[in-house]
Design an enzyme around this catalytic site. Structure first.
Site, PDB file in Angstrom:
ATOM      1  CG  HIS A   1      16.826  29.602  53.670  1.00  0.00           C
ATOM      2  ND1 HIS A   1      15.724  29.989  52.938  1.00  0.00           N
ATOM      3  CD2 HIS A   1      16.667  30.138  54.909  1.00  0.00           C
ATOM      4  CE1 HIS A   1      14.939  30.739  53.694  1.00  0.00           C
ATOM      5  NE2 HIS A   1      15.485  30.836  54.896  1.00  0.00           N
TER       6      HIS A   1
ATOM      7  CG  HIS B   1      16.631  36.349  58.286  1.00  0.00           C
ATOM      8  ND1 HIS B   1      15.397  35.745  58.229  1.00  0.00           N
ATOM      9  CD2 HIS B   1      16.526  37.499  57.585  1.00  0.00           C
ATOM     10  CE1 HIS B   1      14.579  36.516  57.523  1.00  0.00           C
ATOM     11  NE2 HIS B   1      15.246  37.584  57.127  1.00  0.00           N
TER      12      HIS B   1
END
Length: 146
Positions: free
Chosen positions: A37, A138
């Site tokens: 990410h 996450h």
């Protein structure tokens, strides 16, 4: 002198063995979070950016349905897990106080096998993360700022 070095080496090796596995696992999960990410080099990705980044980050076997890349400073992303840049959100998650430039890559559909093609959506959004031991592990969602 040699005996002292051997003793020092032995103490070092034993110290490694005493490192809690959860800390090593958290580092592994945090590094995976960054791999999936984090991209500080781009501000607004386009479709070609998504195709390239998803391939470079090994998220194409099978084609990942959706992935968000955060374009910001690593320290600011980590700060979401504390009070400096994060607030509690929906249970045990944290929402960023500040917005980040993000690129959301959505698989265009078709076969889940490569070559994968993605459509990019870029913009400024708050992000929601799950944290462990002060590290994001996450990415849950990104929230458009009106």
């Amino acid at each position: 002198m040699v005996m002292g070095l051997h003793l020092l080496f032995l103490v070092f090796i034993l110290g490694l063995g005493l490192t809690p596995p959860t800390l090593a696992q958290n580092d592994l999960r945090y590094n995976r979070f960054l791999e999936e990410h984090y991209d500080p080099k781009t501000k607004n990705g386009n479709d070609r950016y998504c195709d390239k980044m998803m391939r470079l980050r090994n998220m194409i076997s099978p084609c990942k349905a959706i992935n968000t890349f955060i374009h910001g400073k690593k320290e600011s992303i980590k700060a979401i897990c504390g009070t400096e840049n994060g607030v509690p959100y929906n249970g045990n998650k944290r929402k960023s106080k500040s917005a980040f430039q993000v690129t959301i890559c959505k698989h265009r559909g078709g076969s889940p096998r490569p070559p994968c093609q993605y459509r990019a959506t870029a913009g400024s959004r708050n992000v929601v993360v799950a944290c462990e031991n002060g590290l994001p592990v996450h990415l849950d969602e990104s929230i458009f700022r009106p």
